[in-house]
Design a protein around this motif. Structure first.
Motif, PDB file in Angstrom:
ATOM      1  N   THR A 263      41.048  25.862  57.858  1.00  0.00           N
ATOM      2  CA  THR A 263      39.686  25.381  56.911  1.00  0.00           C
ATOM      3  C   THR A 263      40.590  25.995  55.952  1.00  0.00           C
ATOM      4  OG1 THR A 263      37.726  25.397  58.168  1.00  0.00           O
ATOM      5  CG2 THR A 263      37.623  25.856  55.471  1.00  0.00           C
ATOM      6  N   ALA A 264      41.172  27.121  55.558  1.00  0.00           N
ATOM      7  CA  ALA A 264      41.690  27.751  54.691  1.00  0.00           C
ATOM      8  C   ALA A 264      42.903  26.441  54.054  1.00  0.00           C
ATOM      9  CB  ALA A 264      42.598  29.212  55.086  1.00  0.00           C
ATOM     10  N   THR A 265      43.158  25.406  55.049  1.00  0.00           N
ATOM     11  CA  THR A 265      44.696  25.270  55.344  1.00  0.00           C
ATOM     12  C   THR A 265      44.734  23.707  54.951  1.00  0.00           C
ATOM     13  OG1 THR A 265      45.308  25.521  57.280  1.00  0.00           O
ATOM     14  CG2 THR A 265      46.351  27.066  55.475  1.00  0.00           C
ATOM     15  N   ASN A 266      43.143  23.268  54.660  1.00  0.00           N
ATOM     16  CA  ASN A 266      42.652  21.710  55.346  1.00  0.00           C
ATOM     17  C   ASN A 266      43.598  20.948  55.940  1.00  0.00           C
ATOM     18  OD1 ASN A 266      41.380  19.447  54.275  1.00  0.00           O
ATOM     19  ND2 ASN A 266      42.693  19.035  52.073  1.00  0.00           N
ATOM     20  N   ALA A 267      43.959  21.777  57.186  1.00  0.00           N
ATOM     21  CA  ALA A 267      43.702  21.290  58.962  1.00  0.00           C
ATOM     22  C   ALA A 267      43.504  20.790  59.645  1.00  0.00           C
ATOM     23  CB  ALA A 267      45.106  21.979  58.955  1.00  0.00           C
ATOM     24  N   VAL A 268      41.981  20.156  59.570  1.00  0.00           N
ATOM     25  CA  VAL A 268      41.055  19.964  60.363  1.00  0.00           C
ATOM     26  C   VAL A 268      41.125  18.237  60.914  1.00  0.00           C
ATOM     27  CG1 VAL A 268      39.556  21.574  59.183  1.00  0.00           C
ATOM     28  CG2 VAL A 268      39.199  19.438  58.650  1.00  0.00           C
ATOM     29  N   ALA A 269      41.682  18.066  59.973  1.00  0.00           N
ATOM     30  CA  ALA A 269      41.849  16.050  60.680  1.00  0.00           C
ATOM     31  C   ALA A 269      42.941  15.903  61.267  1.00  0.00           C
ATOM     32  CB  ALA A 269      41.813  15.455  59.087  1.00  0.00           C
ATOM     33  N   PRO A 270      42.681  14.974  63.025  1.00  0.00           N
ATOM     34  CA  PRO A 270      43.974  14.444  63.956  1.00  0.00           C
ATOM     35  C   PRO A 270      45.127  14.738  62.819  1.00  0.00           C
ATOM     36  CG  PRO A 270      42.382  12.945  64.021  1.00  0.00           C
ATOM     37  CD  PRO A 270      41.687  13.505  62.490  1.00  0.00           C
ATOM     38  N   VAL A 301      42.032  24.309  72.158  1.00  0.00           N
ATOM     39  CA  VAL A 301      41.320  25.203  71.772  1.00  0.00           C
ATOM     40  C   VAL A 301      39.946  23.704  70.247  1.00  0.00           C
ATOM     41  CG1 VAL A 301      41.931  27.300  72.022  1.00  0.00           C
ATOM     42  CG2 VAL A 301      42.196  25.822  69.738  1.00  0.00           C
ATOM     43  N   ALA A 302      39.428  24.076  69.732  1.00  0.00           N
ATOM     44  CA  ALA A 302      38.402  23.303  68.573  1.00  0.00           C
ATOM     45  C   ALA A 302      38.912  24.198  66.967  1.00  0.00           C
ATOM     46  CB  ALA A 302      37.175  23.730  68.869  1.00  0.00           C
ATOM     47  N   THR A 303      38.694  22.647  66.354  1.00  0.00           N
ATOM     48  CA  THR A 303      38.281  23.057  64.482  1.00  0.00           C
ATOM     49  C   THR A 303      36.985  23.518  65.033  1.00  0.00           C
ATOM     50  OG1 THR A 303      37.695  20.402  64.201  1.00  0.00           O
ATOM     51  CG2 THR A 303      40.363  21.113  64.504  1.00  0.00           C
ATOM     52  N   PRO A 304      36.718  23.919  63.722  1.00  0.00           N
ATOM     53  CA  PRO A 304      35.138  23.944  62.939  1.00  0.00           C
ATOM     54  C   PRO A 304      34.360  22.913  63.781  1.00  0.00           C
ATOM     55  CG  PRO A 304      36.136  25.488  61.836  1.00  0.00           C
ATOM     56  CD  PRO A 304      37.638  24.245  62.216  1.00  0.00           C
ATOM     57  N   THR A 305      35.091  21.442  63.949  1.00  0.00           N
ATOM     58  CA  THR A 305      33.606  20.708  64.038  1.00  0.00           C
ATOM     59  C   THR A 305      34.491  19.782  65.142  1.00  0.00           C
ATOM     60  OG1 THR A 305      35.830  18.808  62.670  1.00  0.00           O
ATOM     61  CG2 THR A 305      34.037  19.785  61.187  1.00  0.00           C
ATOM     62  N   GLY A 306      34.933  20.743  66.071  1.00  0.00           N
ATOM     63  CA  GLY A 306      35.276  20.325  67.933  1.00  0.00           C
ATOM     64  C   GLY A 306      35.816  19.254  68.353  1.00  0.00           C
ATOM     65  N   ALA A 307      36.714  19.417  66.491  1.00  0.00           N
ATOM     66  CA  ALA A 307      37.973  18.375  67.766  1.00  0.00           C
ATOM     67  C   ALA A 307      39.014  18.864  68.021  1.00  0.00           C
ATOM     68  CB  ALA A 307      38.170  17.577  66.228  1.00  0.00           C
ATOM     69  N   PRO A 308      39.666  18.274  69.135  1.00  0.00           N
ATOM     70  CA  PRO A 308      40.746  18.636  70.386  1.00  0.00           C
ATOM     71  C   PRO A 308      42.041  19.377  69.905  1.00  0.00           C
ATOM     72  CG  PRO A 308      40.646  16.560  70.315  1.00  0.00           C
ATOM     73  CD  PRO A 308      39.407  17.031  69.612  1.00  0.00           C
ATOM     74  N   CYS A 309      41.956  20.597  69.507  1.00  0.00           N
ATOM     75  CA  CYS A 309      43.075  21.515  68.178  1.00  0.00           C
ATOM     76  C   CYS A 309      43.907  21.735  69.519  1.00  0.00           C
ATOM     77  CB  CYS A 309      42.902  22.246  67.781  1.00  0.00           C
ATOM     78  SG  CYS A 309      44.025  22.676  66.582  1.00  0.00           S
ATOM     79  N   ALA A 310      45.421  21.569  69.591  1.00  0.00           N
ATOM     80  CA  ALA A 310      46.641  22.301  70.737  1.00  0.00           C
ATOM     81  C   ALA A 310      47.348  23.774  69.735  1.00  0.00           C
ATOM     82  CB  ALA A 310      47.800  21.029  70.793  1.00  0.00           C
ATOM     83  N   MET A 311      47.038  24.573  70.360  1.00  0.00           N
ATOM     84  CA  MET A 311      47.508  26.080  69.819  1.00  0.00           C
ATOM     85  C   MET A 311      48.581  26.407  70.333  1.00  0.00           C
ATOM     86  SD  MET A 311      45.642  29.448  69.696  1.00  0.00           S
ATOM     87  CE  MET A 311      44.387  29.140  68.597  1.00  0.00           C
ATOM     88  N   SER A 312      49.663  26.845  69.647  1.00  0.00           N
ATOM     89  CA  SER A 312      50.871  27.376  70.462  1.00  0.00           C
ATOM     90  C   SER A 312      50.475  29.075  69.904  1.00  0.00           C
ATOM     91  CB  SER A 312      52.325  27.265  69.722  1.00  0.00           C
ATOM     92  OG  SER A 312      52.671  28.402  70.427  1.00  0.00           O
TER      93      SER A 312
END
Length: 530
Positions: A263-270, A301-312
């Protein structure tokens, strides 16, 4: 509306984030402007083999942080903070907090830093065909079961640190989907725990004849923008001992530091990504498509809206680097020239830019704790060099900054091989506080441009404040992505930096050494047992 008017009328949002070394409170207006900040520094304990924070430390830290914020408001604006439009709580993800029906903590809080769950994580990963990292809550829970710990039969509620604090302030046993995705796999379509995996886990429980199943003891999952309860009178007193804060304030869902970082980096979209670099370091990329293979090095994992996200996610970031900087500070004081910590960090970081692109053949491992990405379950900070290495201060600092990104780089390379695309990378956290240094090294690691906003130093506390503001100030049908794009980040400034080909090649050479040297790090665990 002036800042003072916003605070008097309660047109504000408050975010409080429990980080690994600092609890931070950020009060903002509805444009995202920071009005006041409160802080409380703390440090985890290694108690009887467990990385933990004690309950009293959590309560004291919460109150101290809020009091710091309240003092800042009084000193800056001459008013007593009593109204807030909305509140959000976030904290380091994962870990294990288990409570009985009376709300008593049944076992020491185990933070994300613990790697004592290998057997459980392996069994669950095979069962689910989905990577379950060692630090996930369900891995901790199942390991406690495998270890025949008596308290498990008496569990009534299990949560993360953010979920626990939210429960204490609101009475609600809920959690944001980003934090939930570090407890148990979540479904991006249903915005809930993956049902078939829940059923498989419950089948594992059958031989133990517990009175509970997974959904009985895990918090309810919510997404950004949903109401998650209100500040109770008890919660208001817990937060503000002086009794000035009014109850009834709405809360957004409690989130983990990964979600607040996005959220703090505006990185919630594909095709957007961010790297949060501090005590731990993790890179997040929001996916267009599922990964083709299961990777133990990559969390889904997931974004705060539930979109799939790959985390290293690397357990180790700047802890050992900070220790070295503090050592230089001690030396400076010994020589009769005490230096401000901020100035010391800035000078040492900036001087690292004078180092060689590959850090002169120096190789540190800041493994203060076990590192899941490299499958090392116990920490041994070590520093390696050969007779051919160029050992000077600039290379020394550059190597320590590089290694803070080393484990994360391994995960990023896996995602690159998977064909994951990213249009922009945003950086935030203390690693980027010195302008143009950590940002340059991350660009070399990612082989892509990296942007750092002027709000980067506020980190996840600002991110959870934005989620709290979104709860109360969202427009009908306005997505979180639209809210951030059009109403927050449209008027913010940032700097974008692209590493040179020489710097990229230098980082690649450093990583070649990093990978090769892991066998030495592993050997150090058995050799250094004092």
């Amino acid at each position: 509306m002036t800042a003072k008017e916003a605070m008097v009328t309660g047109k504000t949002a408050l975010g409080i984030e429990f980080g690994s070394t600092r609890i931070k409170a950020v009060l903002i207006d509805y444009s995202g402007t920071v009005l006041a900040v409160g802080i409380h520094d703390w440090e985890n304990s290694f108690d009887q083999g467990i990385w933990t924070f004690h309950l009293q430390e959590i309560y004291d830290g919460l109150r101290s942080c809020y009091h710091s914020l309240k003092t800042a408001v009084r000193e800056q604006y001459g008013i007593t903070l009593s109204k807030v439009g909305s509140i959000g709580i976030s904290a380091m993800m994962h870990g294990y907090m288990a409570f009985d029906q009376q709300g008593k903590l049944l076992a020491p809080f185990q933070t994300w830093r613990n790697t004592n769950t290998q057997r459980a994580a392996d069994i669950l990963t095979k069962l689910f065909q989905f990577n379950i990292p060692l630090r996930w809550t369900v891995a901790h829970l199942y390991q406690r079961i495998l270890d025949d710990e008596v308290h498990v039969a008496h569990i009534d509620y299990v949560s993360t640190l953010a979920g626990f604090i939210h429960w204490q302030l609101t009475g609600e046993k809920v959690i944001g989907i980003g934090d939930a995705s570090g407890m148990f796999p979540v479904d991006p379509l249903t915005h809930d725990y993956v049902e078939n995996m829940v059923n498989k886990f419950n089948q594992l429980l059958e031989p133990y004849h517990f009175s509970w199943q997974l959904r009985d003891i895990f918090p309810k999952v919510l997404v950004a923008g949903e109401k998650a309860g209100m500040l109770t009178a008890r919660g208001a007193k817990l937060l503000d001992e002086e009794g000035d804060l009014e109850s009834g304030i709405p809360f957004c869902p409690p989130e983990g530091d990964a979600g607040t970082g996005m959220t703090a980096t505006n990185a919630v979209a594909p095709r957007t990504g961010n790297v949060s670099a501090g005590t731990s370091t993790f890179a997040m990329i929001v996916l267009e498509h599922p990964l083709k293979e299961l990777h133990r090095e990559i969390d889904m994992v997931a974004t705060p809206t539930g979109a799939p996200c790959a985390m290293s996610h690397a357990n180790n970031g700047t802890t050992d680097l900070n220790a070295w900087v503090n050592l230089f500070g001690e030396f400076s004081a010994l020589m009769g020239h005490p230096v401000d910590a901020g100035e010391l960090f800035t000078k040492l970081y900036t001087n690292s830019l004078q180092g060689e692109a590959d850090a002169g053949g120096l190789l540190p491992y800041g493994y203060y704790s076990g590192e899941n990405i490299t499958m090392i379950n116990e920490g041994r900070p070590i520093f390696l060099r050969t007779t051919k290495s160029h050992f000077n201060l600039a290379n020394f600092m550059r190597a320590n900054l590089y290694t803070s990104l080393g484990a994360v780089k391994i995960g990023l390379d896996i995602l690159r091989d998977e064909g994951v695309k990213v249009d922009r990378i945003m950086g935030h956290g203390g690693f980027f506080k010195t302008k143009g240094v950590g940002q340059r090294y991350l660009s070399a690691a990612c082989e892509a441009p990296v942007t750092v906003m002027n709000t980067a130093s506020e980190g996840g506390a600002w991110g959870i404040a934005l989620l709290a503001a979104y709860l109360i100030d969202q427009q009908p049908q306005e997505t979180l992505g639209d809210y951030l794009d059009q109403r927050i980040f449209a008027h913010l400034d940032g700097d974008t930096l692209n590493a040179t080909p020489e710097e990229i090649t230098g980082f690649q050479k450093f990583m070649k050494h990093y990978r090769a040297g892991l066998r030495v790090e592993k050997a150090a665990i058995s050799a250094m047992d004092w």
